[in-house]
Write an enzyme that holds these catalytic residues in place. Structure first.
Site, PDB file in Angstrom:
ATOM      1  N   SER A  21       0.827  -1.208   0.000  1.00  0.00           N
ATOM      2  CA  SER A  21       0.000   0.000   0.000  1.00  0.00           C
ATOM      3  C   SER A  21       0.862   1.259   0.000  1.00  0.00           C
ATOM      4  CB  SER A  21      -0.880  -0.009   1.251  1.00  0.00           C
ATOM      5  OG  SER A  21      -1.638   1.171   1.308  1.00  0.00           O
ATOM      6  N   LEU A  73      -1.355   9.513   4.690  1.00  0.00           N
ATOM      7  CA  LEU A  73      -2.541   8.869   4.109  1.00  0.00           C
ATOM      8  C   LEU A  73      -3.311   9.761   3.131  1.00  0.00           C
ATOM      9  CD1 LEU A  73      -4.034   7.010   7.237  1.00  0.00           C
ATOM     10  CD2 LEU A  73      -2.256   6.240   5.673  1.00  0.00           C
ATOM     11  N   ASN A 128      -5.576  -1.582   7.980  1.00  0.00           N
ATOM     12  CA  ASN A 128      -4.345  -0.862   8.329  1.00  0.00           C
ATOM     13  C   ASN A 128      -4.493  -0.269   9.728  1.00  0.00           C
ATOM     14  OD1 ASN A 128      -2.239   0.952   8.557  1.00  0.00           O
ATOM     15  ND2 ASN A 128      -2.611   1.985   6.603  1.00  0.00           N
ATOM     16  N   CYS A 131      -0.351   2.639  10.387  1.00  0.00           N
ATOM     17  CA  CYS A 131       0.335   3.811   9.832  1.00  0.00           C
ATOM     18  C   CYS A 131       0.781   4.735  10.966  1.00  0.00           C
ATOM     19  CB  CYS A 131      -0.570   4.583   8.879  1.00  0.00           C
ATOM     20  SG  CYS A 131       0.206   6.106   8.293  1.00  0.00           S
ATOM     21  N   LYS A 166      -2.715  -5.460   8.700  1.00  0.00           N
ATOM     22  CA  LYS A 166      -1.345  -4.946   8.551  1.00  0.00           C
ATOM     23  C   LYS A 166      -0.872  -4.430   9.897  1.00  0.00           C
ATOM     24  CE  LYS A 166       1.693  -2.395   5.481  1.00  0.00           C
ATOM     25  NZ  LYS A 166       1.800  -1.748   4.172  1.00  0.00           N
ATOM     26  N   ASN A 193       4.363  -2.772   8.996  1.00  0.00           N
ATOM     27  CA  ASN A 193       4.387  -1.434   8.391  1.00  0.00           C
ATOM     28  C   ASN A 193       5.740  -0.783   8.719  1.00  0.00           C
ATOM     29  OD1 ASN A 193       3.578   1.144   7.399  1.00  0.00           O
ATOM     30  ND2 ASN A 193       1.464   0.682   7.902  1.00  0.00           N
ATOM     31  N   GLY A 218      12.626   0.570   3.676  1.00  0.00           N
ATOM     32  CA  GLY A 218      13.766   0.356   2.786  1.00  0.00           C
ATOM     33  C   GLY A 218      14.654  -0.789   3.252  1.00  0.00           C
ATOM     34  N   GLY A 266       7.568  -2.476  -1.135  1.00  0.00           N
ATOM     35  CA  GLY A 266       7.191  -1.070  -1.029  1.00  0.00           C
ATOM     36  C   GLY A 266       8.269  -0.168  -1.572  1.00  0.00           C
ATOM     37  N   THR A 267       9.134   0.276  -0.690  1.00  0.00           N
ATOM     38  CA  THR A 267      10.163   1.241  -1.067  1.00  0.00           C
ATOM     39  C   THR A 267      11.045   0.742  -2.213  1.00  0.00           C
ATOM     40  OG1 THR A 267      10.144   2.026   1.203  1.00  0.00           O
ATOM     41  CG2 THR A 267      12.053   2.623  -0.112  1.00  0.00           C
TER      42      THR A 267
END
Lengths: 304, 248
Positions: A21, A73, A128, A131, A166, A193, A218, A266-267
């Site tokens: 996401s 978000l 989620n 976050c 998540k 996350n 990362g 993701g990253t």
């Protein structure tokens, strides 16, 4: 014939690589078959009840092998997702996972009710509760087994389809949160996350981000995410999806061997948009070399 | 739109320092060279970086020479410093063209640049044709950069804050209130915000922002506009002057 397909509960995926996401946009140029054919599913950007503008000020900051973000978000809200986004996305032939970010109970209930209208186009809800970049809701639910259980139960009352949760790596008791989610009806757990981090602008002598803290992701977080996957997958019997710093085929294999059934990227996608394809090439080479026919046979082997 | 999201391997064909911390570099990338439009940008990565630096770096294209893209790069951090250490013949990876560029002018344009903001405007001038080109630089130490630009645009009108190069003043001193020619501007945010007060008939500005993905996915590079937050990488980097909320 190598078999890389996996099942996340009742959700069959042709590939163990899911796009996380917040890292894939809705722009048409990204939904190309040559980019997506190696992808098992795409998680939507986090959806909130009302449209959100996201955070002011700096939103990203690169670190050695890592990235801090404070997007907050930004999204166009549940009504736009259901009315505008889903009708377009369903034609691309990739399972769509609706990442639903909760602020409060009333808003969560309304979002899930609206998603029921397009339930046949949404492969799963990814709840989620993790976050770190908003003041209200979200991570404050995911750090607590009790509140996580409450949130999962609320969704479960309305949503009949697959439900992923998540998790946040900030939970002091990740196994407790994981078990609470499983006991309340979650079909899978996404672990995890972003980590809380921060940056200081030394020249300006102040915090880079308006909210001071930000989410850290990362390659730098991979060992921590791997550890969480090992811990959480040992505590539950539902599938775990590893998420955090995966950047290569060997990272994916490590996550699988630690107990993950699939992974989210993701990253890494920001650096290499063809990362799913490149990862799978490396995984297939390993499987050929090691005479492994089914990737799923490697789930958790490092623990045996 | 997110532009062309494909990565291409390319080679450095020329490099030159044009000042203490400004690099001019050419990279050979035929597919981007033939399709890029003024104001669009490219993302650049050195394959030797591995995971550090992690992200591709966005740069404006300052000219196209056949199959080559020319870029002007200010050395501000680790990524750009590493790029400055590369040599002719070295490999890079480039993605593009990215973003939304300048619209074609209906009449002869005025290009207004603040320092490195000259880069996308030089390319605009190459494609859209000559027009007044007004440049502002801080002053001392910027001589080689100004020489480099004047070699490409001899009619350039130069202003410097300290008066050591050209005329003392800023690029905006080269504009009149209510300019009827289309203005294309790129430079520091303060410079572009100040153009609002000059009330030009039309003005497009090219903005810069810290980017992560560069393809419209992450929303890390947004700016405030009258339509709400918009992504510099995919909705820009070129915006109409009046769209941008300058005091955000």
């Amino acid at each position: 014939m190598l078999d890389l397909s996996v099942n996340i509960g009742s959700v069959p995926l042709r590939s163990p690589v899911i796009i996380a996401s917040g890292t894939w946009g809705y722009d048409e140029s990204l939904w190309r078959d040559d980019l997506l054919r190696h992808v098992g599913a795409v998680c939507s950007k986090a959806i909130t009840e009302s449209p959100k503008d996201g955070n002011p000020g700096h939103r990203i900051w690169e670190t050695p092998c890592g990235l801090l973000n404070s997007i907050g978000l930004q999204n166009t809200g549940i009504d736009d997702f259901v009315d505008e986004k889903v009708p377009k996305l369903k034609s691309y032939g990739v399972p769509i996972i609706a990442n639903v970010s909760m602020e409060d109970e009333r808003g969560l209930a309304r979002m899930v009710e609206r998603l029921m209208e397009v339930a046949d186009c949404v492969a799963a809800i990814e709840l989620n509760v993790s976050c770190p970049n908003v003041d209200k809701g979200c991570m404050s639910w995911g750090v607590s087994p009790v509140l996580t259980s409450q949130a999962v139960s609320m969704v479960r009352e309305v949503w009949r389809g697959p439900l992923w949760v998540k998790m946040t790596p900030q939970a002091p008791d990740p196994e407790g949160v994981a078990r609470a989610a499983e006991d309340s009806g979650a079909d899978a757990l996404v672990v995890a996350n972003t980590w809380l981090g921060m940056a200081i602008d030394v020249d300006g002598r102040k915090a880079v981000f308006d909210r001071v803290v930000a989410g850290f992701s990362g390659p730098a977080v991979f060992p921590m995410a791997l550890r969480l996957v090992w811990q959480v997958s040992s505590a539950v019997s539902i599938p775990v999806i590893g998420c955090g710093g995966v950047s290569s085929g060997r990272d994916l294999l490590a996550m699988i061997m630690a107990g993950a059934t699939a992974i989210e990227l993701g990253t890494g996608m920001f650096r290499d948009i063809r990362l799913p394809e490149n990862i799978l090439r490396e995984v297939k080479a390993y499987m050929t070399e090691e005479k492994v026919e089914e990737l799923r046979s490697l789930v958790g082997v490092a623990k045996k | 739109m997110s532009g062309n999201v494909d990565d291409f391997p390319c080679k450095i064909t020329a490099r030159e320092m044009v000042g203490e911390d400004i690099l001019s570099i050419r990279v050979r990338c035929p597919s981007i060279a033939e399709s890029i439009y003024p104001g669009q940008f490219v993302l650049l990565r050195d394959p030797s970086w591995g995971m550090d630096p992690l992200l591709m770096r966005p740069f404006a294209v300052s000219a196209v020479h056949g199959e080559d893209l020319e870029l002007l790069i200010k050395l501000v951090g680790r990524g750009t410093s590493l790029l400055a250490g590369r040599s002719v013949g070295d490999d890079l990876v480039v993605r593009g063209p990215m973003g939304r560029g300048f619209s074609s002018p209906e009449s002869s344009p005025i290009y207004v640049a603040g320092a490195l903001g000259a880069a996308p405007l030089l390319f605009a001038r190459q494609v859209f044709g000559a027009g007044r080109f007004v440049l502002g630089v801080p002053g001392e130490g910027w001589g080689p950069f100004v020489d480099y630009l004047e070699a490409r645009c001899p009619e350039m009108e130069v202003f410097s804050d300290d008066g050591s190069i050209g005329v003392r003043g800023t690029a905006l001193d080269g504009l009149e209130k209510g300019e009827s020619h289309p203005v294309y501007a790129c430079g520091p945010m303060g410079m572009m915000a100040a153009i609002v007060k000059l009330e030009p008939l039309s003005c497009q500005v090219s903005l810069e922002s810290r980017m992560a993905c560069g393809i419209g996915a992450c929303c890390g590079c947004v700016i405030e506009t009258i339509q709400g937050k918009r992504r510099v990488c995919a909705d820009g980097p070129v915006f109409n002057l009046e769209e941008v909320v300058w005091n955000a």
